[in-house]
Design an enzyme around this catalytic site. Structure first.
Site, mmCIF file in Angstrom:
data_model
loop_
_atom_site.group_PDB
_atom_site.id
_atom_site.type_symbol
_atom_site.label_atom_id
_atom_site.label_comp_id
_atom_site.label_asym_id
_atom_site.label_seq_id
_atom_site.Cartn_x
_atom_site.Cartn_y
_atom_site.Cartn_z
ATOM 1 N N HIS A 464 -0.348 -5.747 -6.004
ATOM 2 C CA HIS A 464 0.356 -6.473 -4.934
ATOM 3 C C HIS A 464 1.040 -5.500 -3.980
ATOM 4 O O HIS A 464 0.852 -5.565 -2.751
ATOM 5 C CB HIS A 464 1.380 -7.415 -5.567
ATOM 6 C CG HIS A 464 2.221 -8.158 -4.572
ATOM 7 N ND1 HIS A 464 1.996 -9.476 -4.242
ATOM 8 C CD2 HIS A 464 3.307 -7.781 -3.836
ATOM 9 C CE1 HIS A 464 2.882 -9.871 -3.342
ATOM 10 N NE2 HIS A 464 3.698 -8.857 -3.091
ATOM 11 N N GLU A 465 1.834 -4.601 -4.522
ATOM 12 C CA GLU A 465 2.563 -3.668 -3.668
ATOM 13 C C GLU A 465 1.613 -2.715 -2.953
ATOM 14 O O GLU A 465 1.867 -2.313 -1.808
ATOM 15 C CB GLU A 465 3.607 -2.893 -4.486
ATOM 16 C CG GLU A 465 4.678 -3.752 -5.122
ATOM 17 C CD GLU A 465 5.407 -4.653 -4.133
ATOM 18 O OE1 GLU A 465 5.474 -4.307 -2.927
ATOM 19 O OE2 GLU A 465 5.899 -5.716 -4.546
ATOM 20 N N HIS A 468 0.469 -4.258 0.239
ATOM 21 C CA HIS A 468 1.424 -4.000 1.325
ATOM 22 C C HIS A 468 1.217 -2.587 1.886
ATOM 23 O O HIS A 468 1.268 -2.377 3.108
ATOM 24 C CB HIS A 468 2.863 -4.101 0.807
ATOM 25 C CG HIS A 468 3.383 -5.498 0.649
ATOM 26 N ND1 HIS A 468 3.311 -6.443 1.647
ATOM 27 C CD2 HIS A 468 4.013 -6.104 -0.395
ATOM 28 C CE1 HIS A 468 3.875 -7.580 1.225
ATOM 29 N NE2 HIS A 468 4.304 -7.391 -0.005
ATOM 30 N N HIS A 471 -1.591 -2.338 4.265
ATOM 31 C CA HIS A 471 -1.218 -2.928 5.557
ATOM 32 C C HIS A 471 -0.526 -1.876 6.427
ATOM 33 O O HIS A 471 -0.704 -1.849 7.661
ATOM 34 C CB HIS A 471 -0.291 -4.126 5.305
ATOM 35 C CG HIS A 471 -0.253 -5.121 6.405
ATOM 36 N ND1 HIS A 471 0.522 -6.262 6.352
ATOM 37 C CD2 HIS A 471 -0.884 -5.187 7.607
ATOM 38 C CE1 HIS A 471 0.360 -6.967 7.454
ATOM 39 N NE2 HIS A 471 -0.488 -6.341 8.239
#
Length: 673
Positions: A464-465, A468, A471
């Site tokens: 998940h991290e 980010h 991105h």
């Protein structure tokens, strides 16, 4: 310029010179950088030339370089490795930063230049991104209160400064409650716990200087303890400590802070002409209105609650079979859910965990990024802010793109949770900048010489991290204000939650889920069980999350509650909250909402983004597989590289061709009828 925070950084990739920086450097560097930024802003405002995009908007984008460097180092280090000196500096800096922001947004001469450009926007021959940055700049001034006059302007300034103080205090109270509590275990108390929990408890005891194993309030330690300990009395003691962070009376009690924060947010919204804070906050998000948020959450709440209620009945029967009168309590849920998972899926986390080594899961996250986007990761031998942190250079086709830092282990100086941040964000104007991105997690640190093992939830958090981080690292825009994760709050979780899906791709687990001792890959039978059990206990997970999101929404809709705890209780009662499930984040430790403004009225964002991430992964599956190159190219082109350079809905439409409904989310969570 002798201060290492302000002097030129002669370091690889312009990384902060961590070994040269001391806590004593932050305050003078902050004061000097603040003054320099105000001088730059005054220079832009007082420019005798007529306003242009270049001499006003682009000039503002380039202003504050020194302040950005100081603050990026300070706040990243203060969050991941706090101490008393850094906490004192946070308390000092927060109101000063709020006042600094107010000084900029209340600069009437500067706002007049921005407003002049906004009024003439159709005649300025701007690129699409320039037009977007002008729009966001003008909107930012208006929403900050630039149009307010007299007493209203002064009151807005005071409200913001007080909110900054309260957010810092909330965070520090929570960190103190989390770091102060621990439960010393005897050898008898370890009975029934798998080796990885015992090892984590011994490591935590060593770190705390205790003569024996301890359970702390680190999620990666307390959750497996609640899953596996057969001692109901110890589970209750641990759960109550965990659930009552920020609610223990005395100086670290956060209930009064929450009440004052909500009242001030309401006042802030009304000063700007909004009925309540939720309407103010959601105006700039994809959702737009509280009613749209409420509608989404309730579509998910009913099937989730029905599933959780059914699961609770089965586990209460297991509780009674163990000789307990019942009823099922929150400190029982994870223990009996683990037993039930083993019974239903023949899946035991103690059997699974040796196959989820931290280093191998990091490799998996990198390998997926390589297959999808052509990224390569090479370890860097550079000094960082803590010995546990490590860094990699990120390249594509031999060209430098970014530096990625991973800081994975829990420690008492680190705030709880997991997050992605940046020491530097990507931009091309006014100067070229490549990103330096950091992922911070709180995984249990193993004893010396033993490999770090993750739970499946930990592994999902890592992916998940890293979503980010992608991105940020793949951002390809002109201006830093719209780069990377500078997007609507209910869009920012799309890349992170979407990336979680690659952890569950069978070929990824088959390659990277290898046994810590034997090196053997996960047996196909175990892999099948892991994937089959992917939606197990999803009723519980959905209920605890949606309850928190609805409480957050109702806190900010209508008049601010005088007693947030009473309001919380009323909302949960109205929902029919199952007795044995608590909110994921009760008000006194709801840092997403009260440690700052980020997720206030916005905790729903994870689910809003999940509607898109479920649909987005289906795009890969429809195209032939999780690594379909054409779909990966579209994902980068229309979402990961574009930051906030366009409206979020427009970006998603370019990627997918339509907006999704809630059906894919319900299917993904196993909640579809």
């Amino acid at each position: 310029m002798t201060n290492p925070l302000l002097a030129p950084w002669d370091t690889p990739f312009d990384l902060p010179p961590f070994t040269a920086i001391s806590d004593a450097d932050f305050a003078p560097a902050f004061a000097e950088a603040l003054e320099l930024h105000l001088a730059e802003i005054d220079g832009i405002a007082d420019n005798p030339d007529a306003p242009t995009f270049a001499n006003t908007i682009e000039a503002m984008e380039g202003a504050g370089e020194a302040l950005d460097k100081v603050l990026s180092v300070f706040f990243n280090v203060a969050g991941a490795d706090s101490n008393e000196a850094r906490q004192a500096l946070q308390r000092e800096f927060s109101p000063k930063l709020a006042a600094h922001s107010s000084a900029i947004y209340s600069n009437e001469t500067l706002f007049a230049r921005v407003r002049d450009l906004w009024d003439r926007k159709d005649d300025l021959d701007l690129t699409d991104e320039e037009a977007r940055v002008l729009y966001l700049t003008h909107r930012g001034f208006v929403r900050a209160g630039a149009a307010l006059q007299g007493d209203a302007a002064e009151r807005m300034k005071a409200v913001k400064e007080r909110l900054a103080v309260l957010g810092t205090q909330f965070t520090q109270n929570l960190l103190k409650d989390e770091s102060d509590w621990m439960m010393l275990l005897s050898e008898d108390d370890l009975a029934g716990l798998p080796d990885f929990v015992v090892d984590g408890a011994r490591s935590a005891g060593e770190a705390a200087g205790k003569d024996g194993p301890v359970i702390t309030l680190s999620r990666s330690l307390i959750v497996p303890f609640l899953q596996f300990s057969p001692r109901r009395d110890l589970r209750e003691k641990a759960w109550r400590a965990w659930s009552m962070r920020g609610e223990n009376g005395g100086e670290t009690d956060n209930r009064g802070i929450a009440a004052e924060t909500l009242k001030l947010r309401e006042e802030r919204a009304k000063l700007l002409g909004y009925e309540d804070f939720a309407r103010f906050k959601l105006e700039t998000e994809m959702a737009g209105t509280p009613d749209r948020v409420r509608d989404l959450l309730m579509q998910v709440w009913e099937p989730a609650r029905a599933t959780a209620t059914k699961d609770a009945a089965e586990m209460e029967a297991m509780l009674r079979a163990d000789g307990h009168a019942g009823p099922l309590e929150p400190w029982d849920w994870r223990y009996y859910a683990e037993k039930r998972r083993k019974a239903l899926h023949d899946l035991d986390e103690a059997e699974l965990k040796p196959y989820l080594q931290l280093d191998r899961i990091i490799e998996a996250s990198f390998a997926c990024a390589n297959r999808l986007f052509g990224l390569d990761f090479a370890p860097l031998d550079v000094a960082l802010y803590h010995p546990d942190a490590r860094a990699w250079e990120v390249t594509r086709d031999g060209k430098h793109l970014a530096v990625f830092i991973g800081d994975y282990f829990a420690r008492s100086s680190k705030r709880s949770g997991a997050w992605c941040s940046a020491f530097r964000s990507q931009a091309r104007r006014p100067v070229e900048k490549t990103p330096v991105v950091v992922n911070v997690c709180n995984f249990a640190k193993p004893s010396k010489g033993k490999p770090a093992l993750l739970s499946y939830d930990d592994a999902r958090t890592l992916f998940h991290e890293f979503g980010h981080a992608l991105h940020q690292m793949l951002s390809d825009v002109e201006f830093g204000s719209v780069s990377g994760t500078s997007v609507a709050r209910d869009f920012v979780e799309l890349p992170s939650q979407l990336y979680e899906h690659w952890l569950e791709v069978p070929e990824v687990l088959a390659e990277f889920a290898t046994h810590a001792e034997t090196g053997e890959p996960m047996p196909q039978a175990l892999l099948d069980k892991v994937l089959k059990a992917a939606t197990f206990d999803m009723g519980f997970q959905t209920v605890e999350y949606v309850a928190s999101a609805l409480v957050d929404l109702e806190f900010h809709s209508g008049p601010a509650p005088a007693d947030p705890m009473q309001k919380q209780a009323e909302v949960l009662e109205g929902l029919g909250m199952p007795r044995a499930i608590a909110m994921r984040h009760a008000t006194p430790h709801f840092a997403h909402v009260f440690a700052g403004d980020g997720y206030s009225s916005g905790y729903y964002s994870y689910m809003w983004s999940e509607v898109m991430d479920a649909d987005a992964f289906e795009a890969f599956e429809e195209a032939g597989g999780a690594f379909d190159p054409a779909t990966a190219e579209k994902l980068e082109k229309f979402i990961l590289s574009r930051g906030g350079s366009e409206e979020a809905e427009a970006l998603y439409m370019q990627f997918r061709g339509r907006m999704p409904g809630v059906e894919a989310l319900l299917r993904g969570r196993g909640l579809a009828a």
